[in-house]
Design a protein around this motif. Structure first.
Motif, PDB file in Angstrom:
ATOM      1  N   GLY A   1      39.358 -14.303 -67.391  1.00  0.00           N
ATOM      2  CA  GLY A   1      39.719 -14.878 -68.564  1.00  0.00           C
ATOM      3  C   GLY A   1      38.712 -14.813 -69.377  1.00  0.00           C
ATOM      4  O   GLY A   1      37.223 -14.449 -69.341  1.00  0.00           O
TER       5      GLY A   1
ATOM      6  N   ASP B   1      38.767  -9.738 -68.355  1.00  0.00           N
ATOM      7  CA  ASP B   1      39.926 -10.224 -69.220  1.00  0.00           C
ATOM      8  C   ASP B   1      40.425  -8.988 -69.810  1.00  0.00           C
ATOM      9  O   ASP B   1      39.803  -8.126 -70.544  1.00  0.00           O
ATOM     10  CB  ASP B   1      39.249 -10.838 -70.225  1.00  0.00           C
ATOM     11  CG  ASP B   1      40.239 -11.738 -71.241  1.00  0.00           C
ATOM     12  OD1 ASP B   1      41.265 -10.905 -71.492  1.00  0.00           O
ATOM     13  OD2 ASP B   1      40.072 -12.848 -71.617  1.00  0.00           O
TER      14      ASP B   1
ATOM     15  N   VAL C   1      42.845  -8.500 -71.671  1.00  0.00           N
ATOM     16  CA  VAL C   1      43.171  -8.801 -73.291  1.00  0.00           C
ATOM     17  C   VAL C   1      42.161  -8.423 -74.139  1.00  0.00           C
ATOM     18  O   VAL C   1      42.358  -7.437 -75.072  1.00  0.00           O
ATOM     19  CB  VAL C   1      43.970  -9.999 -73.488  1.00  0.00           C
ATOM     20  CG1 VAL C   1      44.139 -10.144 -74.979  1.00  0.00           C
ATOM     21  CG2 VAL C   1      45.181 -10.412 -72.630  1.00  0.00           C
TER      22      VAL C   1
ATOM     23  N   ALA D   1      48.554 -14.377 -70.177  1.00  0.00           N
ATOM     24  CA  ALA D   1      48.264 -14.499 -71.563  1.00  0.00           C
ATOM     25  C   ALA D   1      49.299 -15.223 -72.392  1.00  0.00           C
ATOM     26  O   ALA D   1      48.979 -15.575 -73.546  1.00  0.00           O
ATOM     27  CB  ALA D   1      47.794 -13.239 -72.067  1.00  0.00           C
ATOM     28  N   SER D   2      50.595 -14.852 -71.563  1.00  0.00           N
ATOM     29  CA  SER D   2      51.827 -15.382 -72.406  1.00  0.00           C
ATOM     30  C   SER D   2      52.632 -15.930 -71.281  1.00  0.00           C
ATOM     31  O   SER D   2      52.498 -15.476 -70.096  1.00  0.00           O
ATOM     32  CB  SER D   2      52.452 -14.591 -73.240  1.00  0.00           C
ATOM     33  OG  SER D   2      53.261 -13.363 -72.697  1.00  0.00           O
TER      34      SER D   2
ATOM     35  N   ALA E   1      46.808 -10.364 -67.665  1.00  0.00           N
ATOM     36  CA  ALA E   1      45.830 -11.435 -67.630  1.00  0.00           C
ATOM     37  C   ALA E   1      45.711 -12.380 -66.750  1.00  0.00           C
ATOM     38  O   ALA E   1      44.712 -13.268 -66.895  1.00  0.00           O
ATOM     39  CB  ALA E   1      45.580 -11.616 -69.159  1.00  0.00           C
TER      40      ALA E   1
ATOM     41  N   TYR F   1      44.487 -16.230 -77.721  1.00  0.00           N
ATOM     42  CA  TYR F   1      44.209 -14.787 -77.998  1.00  0.00           C
ATOM     43  C   TYR F   1      44.801 -14.552 -79.372  1.00  0.00           C
ATOM     44  O   TYR F   1      45.642 -15.053 -79.721  1.00  0.00           O
ATOM     45  CB  TYR F   1      44.872 -13.845 -76.973  1.00  0.00           C
ATOM     46  CG  TYR F   1      44.152 -13.923 -75.427  1.00  0.00           C
ATOM     47  CD1 TYR F   1      42.936 -13.425 -75.360  1.00  0.00           C
ATOM     48  CD2 TYR F   1      45.024 -14.504 -74.455  1.00  0.00           C
ATOM     49  CE1 TYR F   1      42.305 -13.531 -74.102  1.00  0.00           C
ATOM     50  CE2 TYR F   1      44.291 -14.424 -73.174  1.00  0.00           C
ATOM     51  CZ  TYR F   1      43.145 -14.004 -72.931  1.00  0.00           C
ATOM     52  OH  TYR F   1      42.435 -13.826 -71.806  1.00  0.00           O
TER      53      TYR F   1
ATOM     54  N   HIS G   1      39.809 -14.059 -79.517  1.00  0.00           N
ATOM     55  CA  HIS G   1      40.079 -15.236 -78.970  1.00  0.00           C
ATOM     56  C   HIS G   1      39.525 -16.355 -79.826  1.00  0.00           C
ATOM     57  O   HIS G   1      37.983 -16.119 -80.197  1.00  0.00           O
ATOM     58  CB  HIS G   1      39.518 -15.447 -77.378  1.00  0.00           C
ATOM     59  CG  HIS G   1      39.826 -16.601 -76.566  1.00  0.00           C
ATOM     60  ND1 HIS G   1      39.080 -17.534 -76.627  1.00  0.00           N
ATOM     61  CD2 HIS G   1      40.968 -16.747 -75.855  1.00  0.00           C
ATOM     62  CE1 HIS G   1      39.611 -18.594 -75.832  1.00  0.00           C
ATOM     63  NE2 HIS G   1      40.918 -17.844 -75.425  1.00  0.00           N
TER      64      HIS G   1
ATOM     65  N   TYR H   1      48.629 -14.010 -79.853  1.00  0.00           N
ATOM     66  CA  TYR H   1      49.201 -13.021 -78.770  1.00  0.00           C
ATOM     67  C   TYR H   1      50.448 -13.080 -78.319  1.00  0.00           C
ATOM     68  O   TYR H   1      51.228 -11.972 -78.056  1.00  0.00           O
ATOM     69  CB  TYR H   1      48.093 -12.948 -77.553  1.00  0.00           C
ATOM     70  CG  TYR H   1      48.429 -12.096 -76.484  1.00  0.00           C
ATOM     71  CD1 TYR H   1      47.930 -10.724 -76.462  1.00  0.00           C
ATOM     72  CD2 TYR H   1      49.090 -12.524 -75.362  1.00  0.00           C
ATOM     73  CE1 TYR H   1      48.234 -10.013 -75.623  1.00  0.00           C
ATOM     74  CE2 TYR H   1      49.390 -11.609 -74.425  1.00  0.00           C
ATOM     75  CZ  TYR H   1      48.869 -10.415 -74.345  1.00  0.00           C
ATOM     76  OH  TYR H   1      49.159  -9.300 -73.316  1.00  0.00           O
TER      77      TYR H   1
END
Length: 488
Positions: A39, A60, A62, A95-96, A102, A384, A405, A426
């Motif tokens: 991360g 990371d 992303v 990330a989601s 991620a 993000y 970020h 994101y």
């Protein structure tokens, strides 16, 4: 290669304590312990670095890419004896909320490393087995080395946990009892950074004792130990970008710097400490000389500089001291107005503004090159961002896209009429916003960038600093600007 990933069943399960205890205990066995953090976090890697005395690197995908992750792990572990990766949030939290991209699980798959799962047992007994079973079977592509039972209350509690877990045939590789003797203080953006903790050496010794006493080293050490293929050169994860034929002017590794090697002043102290080590290494690999200095303590800017880099950090905590260093504030303002290329992220942006109003409402004058002020609040801006350049800046062409970020509790009182970026969350959870400044040759934004995934910024920044160096040569235009600054 070997190595191990520390994962939690959720945030707060105890990943950081387990990671630091393992790193501290390993540090008593070897000077070559390499750590990583999943991360975008800056603060946990500071603690890793303090314990191992080596930079800790973020993994990371992303901010960089999936391809960057194994390259980074291989390169930065190339001379290490042991390697350890600290995860982020719960094992499958990405990330989601829609997928695990991620997540710690994603990194484990990319690196093909076993997972040591940390369970918070403070309110569990037999149910711990159901949790471990679920995590172990949720994604059959993952491999689990074992579990760590954290916050165990008593011998009776431990007996119940062991009995429940026995049918799963997954080793218990660590048991940490409930204790309050090891405490790392935190504040509005997480843990208090290492530079502000004079008692950290004592805490590290306690963690090392904990690590030696509470883990099954006979089983753990072979998992953590690295095996290096003989005589196999390993390139930096950003090597392909360095050698790209599309880069102009040509890029040179730091061992063969170009004739015009610009000096970039890196603000680095308790107020400005949020830097990805990759970013600094990339600048050096592009031919820059990095000059570290402190806006808090130094009495002047470093001499003969062609670039300024202000990372994130906690200028709001040190606003009074930053404001009191008036000579440096004036010199930074003069340097910016003399068109020294300047890159500022989050805390760096705050420093370049007119003033910072801290949490108590006290207003402290800052550099004053950005026509806005900063106010602190309780609302956390976090996540993000998909970044699109709305205008051409000194570092980015118009319409280029990148990943970034945000992580701050401050806001600007005035937004620019010509924003630098359009920011899209994101996960698409809210509408796009616009922010960022381009004044003189300043590139300032709340967005943090990892240049392993945004190499164009690093390349253009060094190129602009090289141009500034050429401008300062005798007979060239633009030789005025820094002669009035005092020596450091």
């Amino acid at each position: 290669m070997g190595g191990l990933i520390i994962a939690g069943e959720r945030s707060g399960a105890g990943k950081t304590t387990v990671t630091l205890a393992l790193l501290a205990a390993l540090g008593r066995r070897s000077q070559r312990v390499q750590s990583f953090k999943v991360g975008p976090d800056y603060i946990d890697p500071m603690f890793h670095r303090y314990v191992t005395r080596r930079p800790a690197y973020n993994l990371d995908p992303v901010l960089t890419s999936e391809a960057y992750i194994p390259k980074s792990y291989a390169y930065y572990s190339r001379d290490a004896e042991y390697a350890l990766v600290e995860g982020v949030m719960g094992l499958f939290d990405g990330a989601s909320g829609a997928h695990d991209f991620a997540s710690t699980a994603h990194i484990a798959r990319l690196l093909d490393l076993p997972i040591l799962l940390v369970i918070d047992c403070s309110r569990l007994s037999r149910s711990a087995a159901a949790i471990v079973h679920g995590y172990r079977t949720f994604d059959p592509r993952l491999q689990f080395a074992g579990v760590v039972l954290n916050r165990v209350g008593s011998d009776r509690h431990l007996d119940l946990l062991k009995a429940a877990l026995t049918p799963l045939n997954l080793p218990i590789l660590g048991v940490l009892r409930r204790q309050e003797s090891i405490t790392i203080p935190d504040r509005h953006l997480g843990l208090v950074p290492t530079a502000e903790l004079p008692e950290l050496r004592q805490i590290t010794d306690q963690l090392a004792d904990l690590g030696e006493q509470c883990f099954d080293w006979q089983q753990l050490e072979p998992l953590l130990k690295l095996e290096h293929p003989p005589h196999t050169p390993i390139e930096p994860p950003y090597a392909s970008s360095l050698l790209s034929p599309s880069t102009h002017p040509p890029i040179y590794p730091s061992t063969h710097p170009p004739i015009h090697q610009p000096r970039i002043a890196i603000a680095h102290d308790s107020a400005f400490s949020f830097y990805y080590p990759d970013n600094l290494e990339i600048l050096a690999a592009l031919g820059a000389e990095l000059v570290y200095w402190s806006p808090l303590k130094d009495k002047s800017l470093p001499e003969n500089i062609q670039g300024l880099y202000f990372g994130g950090g906690f200028p709001e905590v040190f606003a009074e001291a930053l404001s009191a260093n008036k000579t440096v504030l004036q010199q930074v303002k003069q340097a910016v107005q003399a068109n020294i290329p300047t890159y500022a992220e989050c805390g760096g942006l705050m420093y370049l503004c007119q003033s910072i109003a801290d949490f108590a409402g006290n207003v402290w004058p800052m550099v004053g090159v950005l026509p806005t002020a900063i106010e602190m609040g309780q609302r956390l801006t976090l996540g993000y961002r998909q970044v699109e350049a709305l205008q051409a800046s000194s570092l980015l062409p118009k319409n280029i896209q990148a990943q970034g970020h945000e992580f701050h509790r401050s806001r600007q009182t005035t937004l620019t009429a010509v924003p630098l970026y359009r920011l899209c969350p994101y996960d698409g959870s809210r509408s796009p916003t616009e922010e960022g400044w381009h004044i003189h040759r300043v590139h300032a934004s709340y967005v943090h960038m990892h240049w392993g995934g945004s190499f164009a910024i690093a390349h253009e920044f060094v190129k602009q600093c090289q141009s500034r160096m050429i401008e300062e040569l005798p007979g060239s235009k633009g030789t005025q600007g820094l002669e009035q600054h005092s020596d450091p």
